[in-house]
Design a protein around this motif. Structure first.
Motif, PDB file in Angstrom:
ATOM      1  N   VAL A   1       0.721  -0.944   0.056  1.00  0.00           N
ATOM      2  CA  VAL A   1      -0.133  -0.094  -0.095  1.00  0.00           C
ATOM      3  C   VAL A   1       0.936   1.224  -0.045  1.00  0.00           C
ATOM      4  O   VAL A   1       0.738   2.314  -0.915  1.00  0.00           O
ATOM      5  N   GLU A   2       1.903   1.266   0.745  1.00  0.00           N
ATOM      6  CA  GLU A   2       2.700   2.520   0.816  1.00  0.00           C
ATOM      7  C   GLU A   2       3.417   2.652  -0.549  1.00  0.00           C
ATOM      8  O   GLU A   2       3.585   3.821  -0.901  1.00  0.00           O
ATOM      9  N   LEU A   3       3.854   1.627  -1.026  1.00  0.00           N
ATOM     10  CA  LEU A   3       4.508   1.782  -2.284  1.00  0.00           C
ATOM     11  C   LEU A   3       3.502   2.520  -3.505  1.00  0.00           C
ATOM     12  O   LEU A   3       3.994   3.368  -4.322  1.00  0.00           O
ATOM     13  N   ARG A   4       2.349   1.849  -3.448  1.00  0.00           N
ATOM     14  CA  ARG A   4       1.226   2.461  -4.234  1.00  0.00           C
ATOM     15  C   ARG A   4       1.061   3.950  -4.159  1.00  0.00           C
ATOM     16  O   ARG A   4       0.810   4.443  -5.006  1.00  0.00           O
ATOM     17  N   VAL A   5       0.815   4.202  -2.723  1.00  0.00           N
ATOM     18  CA  VAL A   5       0.735   5.594  -2.483  1.00  0.00           C
ATOM     19  C   VAL A   5       1.976   6.451  -3.010  1.00  0.00           C
ATOM     20  O   VAL A   5       1.651   7.482  -3.608  1.00  0.00           O
TER      21      VAL A   5
ATOM     22  N   ARG B   1      -5.956   0.377  12.147  1.00  0.00           N
ATOM     23  CA  ARG B   1      -7.250   0.306  12.329  1.00  0.00           C
ATOM     24  C   ARG B   1      -7.873  -0.661  11.250  1.00  0.00           C
ATOM     25  O   ARG B   1      -9.113  -0.846  10.923  1.00  0.00           O
ATOM     26  N   LYS B   2      -7.142  -1.443  10.521  1.00  0.00           N
ATOM     27  CA  LYS B   2      -7.494  -2.094   9.357  1.00  0.00           C
ATOM     28  C   LYS B   2      -8.371  -1.540   8.432  1.00  0.00           C
ATOM     29  O   LYS B   2      -9.131  -2.195   7.837  1.00  0.00           O
ATOM     30  N   LYS B   3      -8.162  -0.345   8.241  1.00  0.00           N
ATOM     31  CA  LYS B   3      -8.782   0.423   7.184  1.00  0.00           C
ATOM     32  C   LYS B   3      -8.235   0.628   5.699  1.00  0.00           C
ATOM     33  O   LYS B   3      -8.940   1.099   4.739  1.00  0.00           O
ATOM     34  N   LEU B   4      -7.052  -0.041   5.818  1.00  0.00           N
ATOM     35  CA  LEU B   4      -6.502  -0.158   4.447  1.00  0.00           C
ATOM     36  C   LEU B   4      -5.491  -1.194   4.390  1.00  0.00           C
ATOM     37  O   LEU B   4      -4.666  -1.485   5.292  1.00  0.00           O
ATOM     38  N   THR B   5      -5.486  -2.184   3.253  1.00  0.00           N
ATOM     39  CA  THR B   5      -4.507  -3.025   3.224  1.00  0.00           C
ATOM     40  C   THR B   5      -4.358  -3.335   1.672  1.00  0.00           C
ATOM     41  O   THR B   5      -5.090  -2.595   0.862  1.00  0.00           O
ATOM     42  N   ALA B   6      -3.955  -4.370   1.403  1.00  0.00           N
ATOM     43  CA  ALA B   6      -3.432  -4.933  -0.158  1.00  0.00           C
ATOM     44  C   ALA B   6      -4.080  -6.146  -0.117  1.00  0.00           C
ATOM     45  O   ALA B   6      -4.609  -7.014   0.629  1.00  0.00           O
TER      46      ALA B   6
ATOM     47  N   GLU C   1      -6.903  -6.713 -12.907  1.00  0.00           N
ATOM     48  CA  GLU C   1      -6.982  -6.272 -11.209  1.00  0.00           C
ATOM     49  C   GLU C   1      -5.926  -7.608 -10.396  1.00  0.00           C
ATOM     50  O   GLU C   1      -5.752  -7.149  -9.357  1.00  0.00           O
ATOM     51  N   ASP C   2      -5.912  -8.541 -11.050  1.00  0.00           N
ATOM     52  CA  ASP C   2      -4.970  -9.636 -10.554  1.00  0.00           C
ATOM     53  C   ASP C   2      -3.580  -9.422 -10.955  1.00  0.00           C
ATOM     54  O   ASP C   2      -2.673 -10.242 -10.106  1.00  0.00           O
ATOM     55  N   LEU C   3      -3.071  -8.643 -11.900  1.00  0.00           N
ATOM     56  CA  LEU C   3      -1.605  -8.916 -12.130  1.00  0.00           C
ATOM     57  C   LEU C   3      -0.668  -8.448 -11.242  1.00  0.00           C
ATOM     58  O   LEU C   3       0.246  -8.911 -10.935  1.00  0.00           O
ATOM     59  N   ARG C   4      -1.223  -7.220 -10.261  1.00  0.00           N
ATOM     60  CA  ARG C   4      -0.505  -6.710  -9.019  1.00  0.00           C
ATOM     61  C   ARG C   4      -1.539  -6.788  -7.779  1.00  0.00           C
ATOM     62  O   ARG C   4      -2.309  -6.621  -7.920  1.00  0.00           O
ATOM     63  N   PRO C   5      -0.782  -6.601  -6.766  1.00  0.00           N
ATOM     64  CA  PRO C   5      -1.624  -6.658  -5.435  1.00  0.00           C
ATOM     65  C   PRO C   5      -2.427  -5.175  -5.495  1.00  0.00           C
ATOM     66  O   PRO C   5      -1.558  -3.996  -5.911  1.00  0.00           O
ATOM     67  N   GLN C   6      -3.635  -5.088  -5.234  1.00  0.00           N
ATOM     68  CA  GLN C   6      -4.439  -3.860  -5.105  1.00  0.00           C
ATOM     69  C   GLN C   6      -4.612  -3.455  -3.817  1.00  0.00           C
ATOM     70  O   GLN C   6      -4.497  -4.315  -2.850  1.00  0.00           O
ATOM     71  N   VAL C   7      -4.650  -2.274  -3.731  1.00  0.00           N
ATOM     72  CA  VAL C   7      -4.876  -1.405  -2.574  1.00  0.00           C
ATOM     73  C   VAL C   7      -6.628  -1.695  -2.091  1.00  0.00           C
ATOM     74  O   VAL C   7      -7.347  -1.492  -3.031  1.00  0.00           O
ATOM     75  N   VAL C   8      -6.783  -2.357  -1.066  1.00  0.00           N
ATOM     76  CA  VAL C   8      -8.359  -2.592  -0.577  1.00  0.00           C
ATOM     77  C   VAL C   8      -8.397  -1.786   0.721  1.00  0.00           C
ATOM     78  O   VAL C   8      -7.762  -1.469   1.770  1.00  0.00           O
ATOM     79  N   ARG C   9      -9.670  -0.946   0.674  1.00  0.00           N
ATOM     80  CA  ARG C   9     -10.226  -0.189   1.707  1.00  0.00           C
ATOM     81  C   ARG C   9     -11.554  -1.164   2.340  1.00  0.00           C
ATOM     82  O   ARG C   9     -12.528  -1.062   2.031  1.00  0.00           O
ATOM     83  N   PRO C  10     -11.159  -2.107   3.296  1.00  0.00           N
ATOM     84  CA  PRO C  10     -12.324  -2.946   3.591  1.00  0.00           C
ATOM     85  C   PRO C  10     -13.507  -2.473   4.443  1.00  0.00           C
ATOM     86  O   PRO C  10     -14.567  -2.986   3.942  1.00  0.00           O
ATOM     87  N   GLU C  11     -13.592  -1.296   4.738  1.00  0.00           N
ATOM     88  CA  GLU C  11     -14.530  -0.618   5.317  1.00  0.00           C
ATOM     89  C   GLU C  11     -15.167   0.419   4.453  1.00  0.00           C
ATOM     90  O   GLU C  11     -16.215   1.141   4.729  1.00  0.00           O
ATOM     91  N   ALA C  12     -14.473   0.532   3.264  1.00  0.00           N
ATOM     92  CA  ALA C  12     -15.044   1.794   2.318  1.00  0.00           C
ATOM     93  C   ALA C  12     -16.553   1.408   1.987  1.00  0.00           C
ATOM     94  O   ALA C  12     -16.848   0.259   1.617  1.00  0.00           O
TER      95      ALA C  12
ATOM     96  N   LEU D   1       3.673  16.496   2.719  1.00  0.00           N
ATOM     97  CA  LEU D   1       2.893  15.486   3.288  1.00  0.00           C
ATOM     98  C   LEU D   1       3.452  14.354   4.065  1.00  0.00           C
ATOM     99  O   LEU D   1       4.630  13.902   3.706  1.00  0.00           O
ATOM    100  N   GLY D   2       2.848  14.130   5.222  1.00  0.00           N
ATOM    101  CA  GLY D   2       3.417  13.143   5.960  1.00  0.00           C
ATOM    102  C   GLY D   2       2.964  11.724   5.696  1.00  0.00           C
ATOM    103  O   GLY D   2       1.777  11.575   6.412  1.00  0.00           O
ATOM    104  N   VAL D   3       3.654  10.920   4.843  1.00  0.00           N
ATOM    105  CA  VAL D   3       2.907   9.967   4.562  1.00  0.00           C
ATOM    106  C   VAL D   3       2.840   8.780   5.392  1.00  0.00           C
ATOM    107  O   VAL D   3       1.969   8.229   5.601  1.00  0.00           O
ATOM    108  N   THR D   4       3.823   8.700   6.388  1.00  0.00           N
ATOM    109  CA  THR D   4       3.511   7.552   7.443  1.00  0.00           C
ATOM    110  C   THR D   4       2.569   8.083   8.298  1.00  0.00           C
ATOM    111  O   THR D   4       1.779   7.218   8.961  1.00  0.00           O
ATOM    112  N   ARG D   5       2.752   9.508   8.661  1.00  0.00           N
ATOM    113  CA  ARG D   5       1.558   9.786   9.663  1.00  0.00           C
ATOM    114  C   ARG D   5       0.369   9.565   9.156  1.00  0.00           C
ATOM    115  O   ARG D   5      -0.828   9.559  10.060  1.00  0.00           O
ATOM    116  N   MET D   6      -0.159   9.568   7.744  1.00  0.00           N
ATOM    117  CA  MET D   6      -1.281   9.370   7.352  1.00  0.00           C
ATOM    118  C   MET D   6      -1.732   7.722   7.232  1.00  0.00           C
ATOM    119  O   MET D   6      -2.672   7.611   7.666  1.00  0.00           O
TER     120      MET D   6
END
Length: 455
Positions: free
Chosen positions: A22-26, A347-352, A444-455, A335-340
Motif C-alpha cells: 500500500v505504501e509503495l502504491r501511495v 485500524r485495518k482500514k487499508l491493506t493490500a 486487477e489480479d496482475l499486481r496487489p491492489q489497495v483494498v479499503r475493507p470498510e469503504a 505530506l506526512g506519508v507515514t503519519r497518514m
C-alpha cells in the motif's frame, strides 16, 4: 545461537508486506501526480551540519546526532551546536533543500520545481501520528529573488490533485494567509502580531475561553481585542465568501487587504478540485506557528482522524535561502506519508489484496519436472506476470493450499505428454486450458491492489 526475543523499538515503524505494498502504491501515485505537473525529483543526504539544522529553531531537542562509534566525546570546550564537524539527521526536508538550492544554484533553472520523497528522523516522544523515523513527500517551487504569486495557487492545486488520488478517507485542505491574519491583528492594535499568531495556532488544542485568556496574558491584548481576534479565527468557508465576512468585522489594514486578495485567488484556483472525498476550505484559524511563513499557509485534516492534527502542511516562505547576495523565495507543502498511513493500517482500514507480488504459482508434479515448471514460470515472467514455482512436489491439494495462504490467485499445472497446460483460479475453482506464451490474468489480479475493507 539462541537470541532473546527482540524488544520493539518505539517510533521506528516496520510494515508487513501487505502494508508495504500500500505504501509503495501511495508513493507511486504521488510521484506520478508530481511529475505530471513537471516537478523534478530530488534526494538530499540524510545528514546535515547541526548548526544548519538548528537554524529553523524550536526543534533542538528533537535532532538525532550522528557520529562514529569510536569517534570519542567532543572536546570539553567545543559546543556541539556550533561545531562544524557535528552532524545531525535531518528532521524535515525543507532545511536540506534550502542548502541544496544554495549549493546548486548555478546549475538549476529557476523557478525550480522539485518533489522529494524521503525518510526523516525526529527524536520526539512516539505516539500515533508522531514517529521517530517516517516518510515525507514534499513539493516546492523556488525562484531567484522574486517568486510570482501564481505559484501559491499552483502548489495548492498540485497537492490537492495528488491527495485526491489516494485511497484514504476524505481529506480537507485548509488554507489561510499570514498577511491576512497579521494585517488583521495589526488593524486591531495588537502590540505583537506574531505572539497572537502563536496563540491562535493552538486553537484546535484548547477551548476558546482559554485562547482568550492566552491572548490577554501572552500576546498583550485587551479583552476586546482578544474577542475580535477570536472572531477572525472562527471564519471558515468552502469558497471566497470568507472575504465578505472579514470585511464585516470592520478592521482595516493594507496588509490585511493584500492577504484577503491572495487567499481569494488560491481558494478560487482550487474550486474545481472539490469532490466527495476531497474538499478545500478557507480556514482563518490556520496560522502555522513557525515564523518563516510569509503568505499562504496550508494544513490538511483526514476525516475520522482529526486527532492526528494536520497530515499535510506548508506555505509561502520568502526567505527559503540566501547567500548574502541573492535570496531564494519559495512556496511548498509537505505530506506526512507515514503519519497518514499508519493509523489506517492499525485500524485495518487499508491493506493490500495479497501480501506477495506473485499472481501465479506454477505447480510441481514431481522433482524431476522442476525444470519444466521453471520454464513455464520464465515464460509467464517474460510477459510481465509475477510468478513463483511451488517449493516442493507435494500433492496438488497441498500446493493449492500453499497458494491460498500466500494469497496467490492462480495455480498453473504444467503440460504433460498427453495433457495440456491448465490454469486454475483457486478463488472460483474455474480451470481452463491455457498457453503460457499468451495467457494473462485479469488486470486487477496482475499486481496487489489497495483494498479499503470498510469503504
Amino acid at each position: 545461537m539462541t537470541v532473546a526475543k527482540p524488544t520493539p523499538l518505539s517510533g521506528f515503524p516496520e510494515l508487513l508486506p501487505a502494508e508495504r505494498f500500500v505504501e509503495l502504491r501511495v508513493l507511486d501515485s504521488l510521484r506520478a501526480s508530481f511529475e505530471l505537473h513537471g516537478f523534478a525529483p530530488v534526494e538530499t543526504r540524510a545528514a546535515e551540519p547541526l548548526e544548519q539544522l538548528l537554524r529553523k529553531g524550536e526543534i533542538d531537542k528533537e535532532v538525532y546526532l550522528l557520529r562514529r562509534l569510536q569517534a570519542g566525546q567532543p572536546d570539553a570546550d567545543s559546543d556541539p551546536e556550533t561545531d562544524s564537524s557535528t552532524l545531525g539527521l535531518h528532521f524535515d526536508l525543507t532545511v536540506p533543500f534550502a542548502r541544496y538550492v544554495l549549493e546548486n544554484a548555478g546549475r538549476l533553472e529557476f523557478p525550480f520545481r522539485r518533489y522529494q520523497i524521503q525518510k526523516v528522523w525526529r527524536g520526539e516522544r512516539p505516539q500515533e501520528g508522531r514517529y521517530r523515523e517516517f516518510i515525507q513527500a514534499d513539493i516546492d517551487v523556488v525562484a531567484r529573488d522574486v517568486l510570482s504569486f501564481h505559484h501559491d495557487v499552483e502548489v495548492a492545486r498540485v497537492m490537492a490533485e495528488a491527495l485526491s488520488a489516494l485511497p484514504v478517507p476524505p481529506l480537507t485542505l485548509q488554507i489561510n494567509n499570514r498577511k491576512l491574519i497579521e494585517g488583521y491583528f495589526r488593524g486591531v492594535g495588537a502590540p505583537d502580531p506574531a505572539a497572537v499568531m502563536r496563540v491562535i495556532d493552538k486553537i484546535d488544542k484548547v477551548p476558546a475561553e482559554v485562547i482568550l485568556t492566552m491572548l490577554v496574558d501572552e500576546a498583550g491584548l485587551s479583552a476586546e481585542q482578544a474577542e475580535r481576534c477570536l472572531a477572525l479565527a472562527q471564519i471558515r468557508t468552502p469558497d471566497s465568501s470568507f472575504a465578505a465576512r472579514v470585511a464585516e468585522l470592520g478592521v482595516s489594514d493594507p496588509l490585511l487587504e493584500e492577504g484577503v486578495a491572495e487567499l481569494v485567488a488560491v481558494i478560487e484556483g482550487c474550486s474545481g478540485l472539490a469532490t466527495e472525498r476531497f474538499s478545500v476550505l478557507a480556514d482563518l484559524r490556520i496560522a502555522r506557528g513557525l515564523d518563516y511563513y510569509t503568505g499562504t499557509v496550508f494544513e490538511t485534516r483526514m476525516t475520522g482522524f482529526e486527532s492526528l492534527g494536520s497530515i499535510c502542511s506548508g506555505g509561502r516562505y520568502d526567505s527559503l535561502a540566501s547567500d548574502g547576495r541573492t535570496s531564494y523565495p519559495g512556496v511548498g507543502i509537505s505530506l506526512g506519508v507515514t503519519r497518514m498511513l499508519l493509523p489506517l493500517f492499525s485500524r485495518k482500514k487499508l491493506t493490500a489484496s495479497r501480501s506477495v507480488p506473485s499472481a501465479v504459482l506454477v505447480a510441481l508434479p514431481d522433482e524431476e519436472s522442476r525444470a519444466v515448471s521453471d520454464a513455464v514460470a520464465a515464460q509467464l515472467r517474460a510477459n510481465g506476470i509475477a510468478t513463483e514455482v511451488a517449493p516442493a512436489a507435494q500433492r496438488y491439494g497441498k500446493q493449492i493450499r500453499y497458494a491460498e495462504r500466500r494469497g496467490i490467485p492462480f495455480v498453473w499445472f504444467p503440460a504433460g505428454a498427453d495433457y495440456p497446460h491448465e490454469v486454475k483460479d483457486i478463488r472460483t475453482g474455474e480451470q481452463q486450458v491455457a498457453d503460457p506464451a499468451t495467457w494473462s490474468p485479469p488486470a486487477e489480479d496482475l499486481r496487489p491492489q489497495v483494498v479499503r475493507p470498510e469503504a
